[in-house]
Every structure is written in C-alpha cells, then in structure tokens.
Design an enzyme around this catalytic site. Structure first.
Site, PDB file in Angstrom:
ATOM      1  N   TRP A  28      50.017 -76.604 -34.861  1.00 15.21           N
ATOM      2  CA  TRP A  28      50.380 -76.890 -33.459  1.00 15.21           C
ATOM      3  C   TRP A  28      49.979 -78.327 -33.102  1.00 15.21           C
ATOM      4  O   TRP A  28      50.658 -79.006 -32.336  1.00 15.21           O
ATOM      5  CB  TRP A  28      49.656 -75.902 -32.523  1.00 15.21           C
ATOM      6  CG  TRP A  28      49.865 -76.178 -31.060  1.00 15.21           C
ATOM      7  CD1 TRP A  28      50.850 -75.682 -30.271  1.00 15.21           C
ATOM      8  CD2 TRP A  28      49.075 -77.018 -30.210  1.00 15.21           C
ATOM      9  NE1 TRP A  28      50.728 -76.151 -28.989  1.00 15.21           N
ATOM     10  CE2 TRP A  28      49.651 -76.982 -28.920  1.00 15.21           C
ATOM     11  CE3 TRP A  28      47.937 -77.806 -30.412  1.00 15.21           C
ATOM     12  CZ2 TRP A  28      49.122 -77.692 -27.832  1.00 15.21           C
ATOM     13  CZ3 TRP A  28      47.420 -78.517 -29.349  1.00 15.21           C
ATOM     14  CH2 TRP A  28      48.010 -78.456 -28.080  1.00 15.21           C
ATOM     15  N   HIS A  29      48.869 -78.787 -33.690  1.00 10.82           N
ATOM     16  CA  HIS A  29      48.370 -80.122 -33.361  1.00 10.82           C
ATOM     17  C   HIS A  29      49.264 -81.227 -33.897  1.00 10.82           C
ATOM     18  O   HIS A  29      49.268 -82.330 -33.352  1.00 10.82           O
ATOM     19  CB  HIS A  29      46.945 -80.315 -33.888  1.00 10.82           C
ATOM     20  CG  HIS A  29      45.929 -79.599 -33.069  1.00 10.82           C
ATOM     21  ND1 HIS A  29      45.643 -78.271 -33.255  1.00 10.82           N
ATOM     22  CD2 HIS A  29      45.153 -80.014 -32.032  1.00 10.82           C
ATOM     23  CE1 HIS A  29      44.720 -77.904 -32.381  1.00 10.82           C
ATOM     24  NE2 HIS A  29      44.407 -78.938 -31.625  1.00 10.82           N
ATOM     25  N   GLY A  30      49.953 -80.975 -34.958  1.00 12.92           N
ATOM     26  CA  GLY A  30      50.815 -82.034 -35.482  1.00 12.92           C
ATOM     27  C   GLY A  30      51.480 -81.621 -36.771  1.00 12.92           C
ATOM     28  O   GLY A  30      51.002 -80.739 -37.485  1.00 12.92           O
TER      29      GLY A  30
END
Lengths: 346, 477
Positions: free
Chosen positions: B323-325
């Site tokens: 989700w962060h990247g």
C-alpha cells in the site's frame, strides 16, 4: 459555550498564547540590543554565506568606538574583497582613523539606500563607497531579492513600485513577506545565519572542535591570463545590459549620496577596479556611461569621485575573477586608499 | 497545496471565515468546493477520478443497502471494491507489475517489452480509495446505513484536511459528523490551533531538518558509509518519518477540530511500543485498523490454526507494505513487519514465563530497555523502507553489523549533534505525554510553562524552520 471534557484548561490558552507572544517579542528585542548577542554573531558568522549578519554585527561594533574617527568601507563583495582591513587599520590608526569593512553581497545603490540610516546612526566620519559597474547593469535576480530582508527598509517600496514590474513583485513575493516579517521579528532576518552560528558554537563547546576566526575576505588565488580569456569566451555577456534595475540604481544613488553628504559625512565614491578584459564583458558603452554618470553626480552633489583612471593600474595577475582582487591586488588597492586618505582625509 | 505553505494559510483563512458565517447546508457546500480547490491545486484532471470514485461508492452503497438478495449485494460490493482497486492498481501498480513481470520472464529467457503508461500517481489515491471502500464494506456488513445526500457523501470522500495523507477515516466515524450540524466553539478552536501548531513544528523544525541529515546517507551511490553513520542516519530517519507523518496528521486533526470535526488520532507515541503488536496499535492507527478490520479479519484473523493466523498476518502486512508504494522494498518491509508480528505471537508464551525484575532499579530500567530494544527492531524496518533499493538496504545493514568503525569522527559527531538538536524537544514532550498518558498534556500544563514551551518552539521554528514548503513523505503513497 460547549463544554469539552478533553480540554481541562482551554480557557487559559489565550493567556499562555498571548504571554508567549509577548515573551517572544520582548526576549528578542532585548537580545538584539545586547553586546553578547552581536559579539556571538560576529564570532561565529562566516563569509560569504553570513554576509548580512556579518554586516549587522560589524555595524553594532562600530557604535562602541567613540575615541577615533570612523571610516566605513561600503559596497558590494568587491569592497569586501579588495581591501586589507588589518593593513588599513594599522596604517590609518596612526592618523586616528578606525576602518570597518561593511561590503556585502550585492551592495548596489538599492542596499545602500536602505542602509543609509543605519550607517549614519553609527556616526561615521568618512564613507568610502566602492561602486561596481556590473551591479548597475545586472538585473536584480532571485538571489538578490532573497537577501533583501537583511537590509530592508520600507522607504524602498515606492521606488520598487516605480521601476519594477508586477511580475517581478509576484515572483519574489516570498522575499517581501520575509522582509516585512523581519521588521517585526528582527531575528528572522538572519535566521539561516543565526542557525549556523549556533551550530558552530555547539560544535566548539560540546564537541570541542577548534573554530578558527572568520576570514575577512574569501578569495586569494592567482589565476593565469588564459583563465580570463577562456572565461570571457564562455560567459553570458547578455547578463549585463541596461535594465529596470539600472534605472532604479540611477535614481537611488544620488538620493543616497545626497543624504550622506548633507549629514556632514565625507563621501568618497570609487569606481571599483575590474580586470583589463572586463570592458569586453560589461560593454565599453556601459563603462563610459557609468563613469560619466558618477562623475556628473559627484559634481552636482559634492562627493569625491575616483574613476578608474585615478586608481593604480591593476594587471591581470591581481585578479581572481573579473571583479575581485587577490592578495596582490588587495595590497595594491589598500596601499592606494591609505595614501589617498592620508593626503585627503580632512 | 501543502499545509506548510503560505498558499494553504491564505486558502484556509478564507474558507474558515466563510465557514463561520454560514449555516450547515452551506457549510458542507463550502467544504466540498474548498476540498475540490485544495485537491485541484495539484492537478485538476484528477478531480474527475475522485468524483468518479464518489459516485461509484454512493450508488453502490445505496444498492447494497436496498437489495435483499445476497447475490445482488455481493455484486455491488464486488463492483465497488474491484473498481476502486482497479483504479489504484492502474495508477499505482501498473508500472511495478509490468517491470516485475518483464524481469521474471527475462529469467526464463523470454524478452518482452511491456508498454509503459508513464502516468503520474494521483495524490492521495491510496487514502481516499481505502476510505470510500470502508463505506461500502460497512454497508454490506450492515454496520452502516448509506446516506442519500450525495453532496454530504462527496464531502466525506474529499474532506480536505485528511484527503491526501489521511488519517483514513471510517464512514461510521466521519460521515455522521458531516451529516449533522457542527458546533464551532472557542475550546475546539484553541485545541485545533494547538494541534496545527505542534504539527507544523514537527514538520518544519524536526522532519525537514532531519531530512538534510538522512538524504545524503541514503542517496544513490553513497555506498561507502560506515556502520555508525548509517545507524545515526537511521535514528534520524525514524524521527523524520514520524514527525513528517504525525505532523501532517496533527495538522489535519487541528484544521478539522477548528471546524468542529473530530478526526481520529493516527499516532499514539509509537516509539514507546515494546512489541510489534503494540507498535501497530500506535503507528498509523487509521491504516492498521483498516487492514485489521477489512483484510486480516476477512482472511480469517486468528480464528483457525496457528499456521492460518501466521499466513493472515503475513498477507496483511505484505499488502500493507505494498500500500505504501509500488516497490519490492515495501514488500520486504511488509514481510519484515509480518515476521515481527508472527515472532512476537509465537514467542509471547515464552516471554510471559520470563521472570519479572524484582529490584526497584531493575523495575524502572526494564520497561525502558524493552522500549529501546524494540525501537531498534523498528529502525531495521525503516532501513528497508527508506533505502533506495533492497541491495542498498542489505549493504547498509551489513555496515551496521560488520563495519562498525567510523572513518570520519568529526562528521559522525556532527551528525549526532544535529540529530539530538532537532529531536530533543520532541523526546522530552513525548516522555511527558507517555508518563501522563495524555497526548494533549502540553496543552493542559500551567500557562507559564506553556508560554515558555511556545517561546522555545517559536525560536526554533523562526531560526531553523524549513520554509520552502517541503512535501510530506506520505504524499507519494
């Protein structure tokens, strides 16, 4: 009012907030009026990055001198670099003159106009202004506007409005916000420099590092002739042309000069030495127009003007670049000024 | 439009003044227009995306609620989740998966040239898609009734204080606040102003200054750093990322609070955690609870075997990492966090049997030691998170363990000095908050102490505050 149980003392916030604002304003107003603060700034500021703070702390020091005649060297980095201040103080000290180098980055008539009251407040007897042709014919850039907060005085606004476009104002709005903020919060004017000074002091006291005295000038190299010819071939010559900034300088310079002269201070304006090839860089027309302008104003206002032909000849080996002298040139220029002042100081 | 810019200050001043004089209906209209201006200031084209996402979930929410057939309800939930995830996947992960597939096929000797779309990531997409998905899932679970007021729902989706970097609000919490009239009181204003002030302090004084220490160490090509340098940079990054993100959340909460909203707490002293479970209860709470409620529990949670629990934990954390990247380092970070959680879960019975310290000194020191030990585990995770690549992370990790010799003592000392200088006030405040178990404690102390505290903050912001409007780290996610 709705009661909010998560805040037990919300009603007290304004007291804390207002007291904090008052405390902040008072502490910094006191701070910028103490010798300790300015001595600290002078001790830990470094050239060229802390030029503005260096000027302010040197100016503060000048107020403490009352027994000798005070000579202020003012102008751009050319002023800062072209004089050996220790030599001048030794030599002119014999005639009871103490010299302060107040040359700063930029140092155009715009800055001088804004600083004129600050100079006179310190009661100088002689002001030597080294004026540089390149600064008359170079548009005020982002870097110049960024540093304006160090010298800002609101009296400049009408002149800016007259000569600068709205686009220039808008593009540099941050610099103007900073400048007005600096009037209310003096410490914010030198925020970057104060931060650096604080770290340098911490390094000295906490890490035990040896911190040398700040240099009084930066450049000290010998450059071969070929360096200048190569530079001339690559440098953007269109950087120097008549701009809205030239007109601004031409309007502000006489106001500044008249202000100084009418206050009874002896004003000497020097057309700063430049490299023999500099005429090709700035344009021979600009050179002669600039020289004629200063000569005319000298006659009208009554200050002493030393054009380039009255200065000693500076060969290429005396320069670090087109506008700044190295140690050889510095010795030549300082010797010249010493002789001139010994003969003409009165 | 960044919170730490003059542009936002002017924007908020105008919105707030209008907000104070308007009635409820007009307030929500103002908030919607303001939110779209706020978002459109980055790139107005992506407004269509947020509007599309709003319409989709608004319709799906009503359809799920009004349908009695399970099939239909499932269909509309599937529509909502799949379209939202497709948008996220298309904009955020397309390039990543294309490159990964290309490399994988390359291993087997198959050369392919995928078509790269070269599209920029719409800011905040990960935050608002998760927020709107929670709305339809909650309706499907019959935990929430949908709203028929499209305008109010649009405000819930695009509410500008938390639109681009969270907290990821739940519809159950935020939507009722949008729907009902809000009371703006002086006490809420004060509390909000304090949160904005503290958030700005964390961002412009701490995070942005620590970035200047961290960035050169992690820059590509700077592979010759010694262990101590990497370690100090890692400590600095731990505080940088916390202050950057918690600072943003604090400003978001403060701005919301001033307008009468109650936005959830996103960070609760995470570095005081003594184990991974506690850490995730304190760090990015809005995401971790989202992942727990909508992913971990949906996967089965800890209801079945130990193996299933471990699998669910790993999957949840890997997806949380992703989700962060779109990069393998985030996957690795997710795996690492999953392993920490599993390790703690498996070791807990053993740790519980460990005798508690008896002497008074040991009783005092042991909790501090636990905090410090776990902080280092967190830092190893940050190394994976911050490194430019996995290979750089492993190289740096190796430096910490096997090259712990400093070549440049003066440089290292200066790094330590700067890190301590930029974090000392935060550390003191957080210790006080932790001891008093109250995040707002500095807001409640004696006015004289508060005044001195504010003055110190003013000086530090004025002298060292980074004024260039540096972007928040979590904007890229």
């Amino acid at each position: 009012m709705e009661k909010n149980s998560s805040i037990s003392s919300s009603r007290k916030l304004p007291i804390a907030f207002i007291s904090s604002i008052i405390l902040f304003m008072v502490t910094q107003a006191v701070l910028v009026r103490t010798d300790a603060f300015w001595n600290f700034c002078y001790r830990y500021s470094r050239l060229p990055e802390d030029n503005g703070l260096r000027l302010a702390s040197t100016l503060w020091k000048t107020a403490r001198e009352e027994s000798k005649r005070k000579l202020f060297l003012i102008g751009s980095s050319q002023t800062r670099e072209d004089f050996d201040i220790d030599y001048l103080n030794t030599e002119l000290g014999k005639t009871n003159i103490v010299v302060y180098n107040l040359g700063v980055y930029g140092g155009t008539p715009v800055e001088m106009f804004m600083l004129k009251d600050a100079f006179l407040k310190r009661k100088p007897d002689i002001i030597v202004y080294v004026s540089f042709v390149g600064r008359f014919y170079k548009a005020y850039d982002e870097e110049d506007f960024r540093k304006i907060k160090h010298y800002f005085h609101p009296s400049i606004i009408p002149y800016f409005m007259k000569h600068l476009s709205m686009k220039t104002f808008y593009a540099n709005r941050g610099a103007f916000v900073d400048s007005f903020l600096g009037m209310m919060i003096p410490i914010s004017k030198y925020r970057e420099s104060t931060g650096r000074c604080l770290f340098l002091a911490l390094r000295r006291h906490l890490l035990g590092e040896q911190i040398e005295e700040s240099r009084k000038f930066i450049y000290d190299e010998n450059k071969p002739e070929s360096y200048f010819t190569e530079m001339l071939a690559t440098v953007d010559k269109t950087r120097f042309s008549r701009t809205e900034h030239t007109e601004l300088c031409e309007e502000l310079f006489p106001i500044f000069a008249e202000y100084i002269v009418s206050a009874g201070v002896k004003l000497i304006v020097i057309n700063g030495p430049s490299h023999p090839l500099a005429r090709e860089l700035f344009g021979p027309e600009a050179y002669s127009a600039y020289d004629a302008f200063l000569a005319q104003k000298a006659r009208e206002i009554g200050f002493e003007y030393l054009s380039e032909d009255k200065l000693p000849a500076f060969p290429s080996e005396d320069f670090i670049d087109f506008a700044h002298l190295n140690s050889k040139g510095r010795a030549r220029m300082s010797g010249f000024l010493r002789n001139y002042l010994v003969q003409n100081a009165d | 439009m960044l919170f730490n810019t003059l542009q936002f200050a002017v924007f908020f001043l105008i919105v707030y003044c209008l907000y104070l004089v308007l009635g409820h209906r007009w307030r929500n209209r103002l908030l919607l227009v303001g939110s779209y201006i706020f978002y459109g200031a980055w790139d107005w084209r992506f407004l269509f995306l947020i509007i599309a996402s709003t319409l989709l979930d608004y319709i799906c929410g009503i359809k799920i609620h009004t349908s009695n057939e399970t099939k239909k309800r499932k269909l509309f939930l599937f529509l909502s989740v799949s379209i939202n995830m497709s948008l996220l996947g298309f904009f955020k992960y397309f390039g990543f998966f294309a490159v990964s597939l290309q490399r994988l096929l390359g291993v087997f000797g198959v050369a392919v040239q995928p078509h790269f779309l070269n599209i920029i990531l719409p800011i905040g997409i990960s935050f608002y898609t998760f927020q709107t998905m929670s709305y339809t899932i909650d309706i499907y679970r019959r935990e929430l009734a949908p709203t028929r007021k499209l305008l109010d729902f649009a405000v819930f989706v695009a509410f500008f204080p938390q639109l681009v970097a969270g907290p990821i609000e739940r519809a159950k919490h935020l939507l009722p606040q949008v729907l009902s009239p809000r009371k703006v009181t002086l006490s809420k204003f004060y509390e909000g102003a304090y949160l904005v002030f503290w958030g700005l302090f964390m961002k412009v004084f701490i995070a942005d200054n620590l970035a200047k220490i961290v960035d050169p160490v992690f820059a590509i090509g700077s592979s010759n750093y010694s262990g101590p340098v990497v370690l100090v940079a890692l400590y600095a990054f731990a505080f940088q990322i916390f202050c950057d993100f918690a600072g943003y959340s604090s400003i978001a909460r403060g701005v919301g609070r001033m307008m009468g909203f109650d936005i959830m707490v996103n960070f609760n002293l995470p570095y005081f955690a003594t184990n991974p479970r506690e850490f995730w209860q304190r760090w990015h709470i809005s995401l971790s609870t989202w992942l727990k409620d909508y992913l971990y529990i949906s996967l089965g949670g800890n209801r079945k075997s130990k193996f299933n629990t471990c699998r669910n934990l790993t999957l949840t954390m890997v997806l949380g990492g992703l989700w962060h990247g779109a990069a393998w380092k985030f996957v690795a970070w997710g795996v690492y966090q999953g392993m920490l959680l599993i390790g703690h879960r498996l070791a807990k019975p053993l740790l519980d049997r460990f005798p508690s310290p008896r002497s008074i000194v040991a009783k005092k020191i042991w909790p501090i030691l636990k905090i410090l030990i776990f902080f280092h585990f967190v830092c190893i995770g940050w190394l994976l998170f911050r490194a430019e690549s996995l290979s750089q992370a492993f190289f740096m990790l190796k430096s910490i363990f096997f090259n712990f010799v400093s070549g440049d003592d003066a440089g290292l000392k200066l790094m330590v000095l700067k890190t301590v200088f930029f974090t000392w006030l935060l550390i003191l405040v957080q210790i006080y908050q932790y001891r008093k178990n109250d995040l707002m404690i500095m807001f409640k102390v004696h006015p004289a102490i508060r005044a001195v505290f504010y003055v110190i903050c003013y000086y530090l912001i004025i002298i060292y505050g980074v004024s260039g409007g540096e972007e928040f780290i979590y904007f890229q996610f």
